[in-house]
Design an enzyme around this catalytic site. Structure first.
Site, PDB file in Angstrom:
ATOM      1  CB  ILE A 283      36.071 -45.695 -29.492  1.00 41.62           C
ATOM      2  CG1 ILE A 283      35.237 -46.667 -28.638  1.00 41.62           C
ATOM      3  CG2 ILE A 283      35.539 -44.272 -29.315  1.00 41.62           C
ATOM      4  CD1 ILE A 283      35.306 -46.387 -27.157  1.00 41.62           C
TER       5      ILE A 283
ATOM      6  CG  ASP B  27      54.800 -46.024 -30.376  1.00 47.53           C
ATOM      7  OD1 ASP B  27      53.892 -45.874 -29.531  1.00 47.53           O
ATOM      8  OD2 ASP B  27      55.737 -46.828 -30.232  1.00 47.53           O
TER       9      ASP B  27
ATOM     10  CB  SER C 187      35.652 -45.597 -18.954  1.00 46.16           C
ATOM     11  OG  SER C 187      36.409 -46.189 -17.914  1.00 46.16           O
TER      12      SER C 187
ATOM     13  CE1 TYR D 188      39.900 -49.230 -18.893  1.00 47.83           C
ATOM     14  CE2 TYR D 188      38.607 -48.828 -16.908  1.00 47.83           C
ATOM     15  CZ  TYR D 188      38.739 -48.788 -18.285  1.00 47.83           C
ATOM     16  OH  TYR D 188      37.716 -48.281 -19.056  1.00 47.83           O
TER      17      TYR D 188
ATOM     18  CE  LYS E 123      40.276 -45.686 -19.835  1.00 47.70           C
ATOM     19  NZ  LYS E 123      40.589 -45.060 -21.130  1.00 47.70           N
TER      20      LYS E 123
ATOM     21  CB  THR F  41      35.729 -52.213 -29.737  1.00 46.26           C
ATOM     22  OG1 THR F  41      36.168 -53.184 -28.769  1.00 46.26           O
ATOM     23  CG2 THR F  41      35.462 -50.890 -29.035  1.00 46.26           C
TER      24      THR F  41
END
Length: 309
Positions: free
Chosen positions: A17, A62, A149, A161, A165, A196
């Protein structure tokens, strides 16, 4: 060239993305700094930008290193006369780990999975936002976009995750509250499923090994990596941008707001339309053919789907 003269920064833009966003911003005339950890892939992205006539500055950085981040912003201030118009917080290091641990519960994975997913994609976002906001507040304008997301609203993939988010969404919203009076906008952007390079490779490997994944249907009609960039270009030049600050925006909503399609000409799936939602419910999916596509679930009902009070 609607963003001619703009200075933009995209984290994690060597592929996926981030790369797609870089291509679209450069096509719109902006000077774009892109970050990543691998020089080879960063230069490949910069080369593609040059082929489209854009200006791109690849910087090895980084997102987990505060020192790297400080050096990057010092460079931008020096080279661009203290100007920064747009930050896209996109860097993420957890995709491979998510698929490597598919189907496992949180106690069946190593605790370090948390760091893999959230050090770059949450902690790093905050560091970048702090430095960017200092420049934007001083100039009285700017836009910070945090890529998030639906996993911030409902369970998706795994525990780290979803927590990450949800935190990204809250961070973007709360930053919007504090930045509003300074002329700087902050939003969280939810792309739909995006094809992706890593996702496409994962699906291809699974097909070759005859491994059925629950994500196959999810990504079958996914967005291109450049559509989020197209949305951000339109968002950046929106005269009513400040009315959207502190909000969670979905790419399907922005597609409708700006009347745009994906770069390959396809229409974007509206994941809040009643027509789509019916296709996800067994035994009543046939009703979707009878429902007009313009009927959508009101946005205020979305949080109720995960209300735990």
């Amino acid at each position: 060239m609607s963003l001619s003269g703009w200075v933009c920064l995209i984290t994690g833009a060597s592929r996926g993305i981030g790369k797609g966003i870089a291509l679209q911003l450069c096509e719109a005339g902006a000077t774009v700094y892109i970050t990543g950890r691998q020089e080879k892939t960063l230069k490949e992205t910069a080369a593609q930008v040059s082929e489209r006539g854009g200006k791109c500055v690849p910087v090895i950085c980084d997102s987990t290193s505060g020192e790297d981040i400080e050096k990057l912003f010092a460079r931008i201030r020096g080279e661009q006369n203290n100007r920064l118009d747009l930050l896209v917080n996109n860097a993420y290091a957890g995709v491979q780990a998510i698929f490597d641990n598919e189907g496992k519960k949180f106690w069946e994975t190593e605790p370090s999975l948390w760091d893999t997913i959230n050090n770059t994609g949450l902690r790093g976002h905050y560091f970048f936002a702090v430095h960017a906001a200092r420049m934007m507040v001083a100039q009285g304008r700017g836009l910070i976009v945090t890529i998030s997301s639906m996993g911030g609203l409902r369970y998706l993939f795994n525990v780290p995750y979803g927590v990450g988010k949800a935190a990204c969404d809250r961070m973007a919203i709360d930053m919007g509250i504090e930045l509003r009076s300074r002329g700087v906008a902050s939003v969280s952007l939810w792309p739909g499923p995006v094809n992706t390079e890593l996702i496409s490779q994962f699906m291809e490997d699974g097909a070759q090994q005859n491994v059925e994944s629950k994500y196959t249907d999810l990504f079958a009609n996914g967005e291109t990596t450049e559509f989020s960039g197209l949305c951000i270009v339109n968002l950046a030049k929106d005269k009513n941008l400040m009315s959207l600050t502190g909000k969670i925006l979905m790419t399907c909503d922005l597609a409708r707001r700006y009347g745009i399609q994906d770069v390959d000409g396809r229409s974007i799936t509206d994941f809040t339309s009643l027509k789509f939602l019916l296709t996800q419910v067994p035994y009543v999916s046939w009703l979707s053919s009878l429902v007009p596509s313009f009927i959508r679930m009101p946005r205020f009902l979305l949080p109720l789907a995960s209300n735990h009070f």
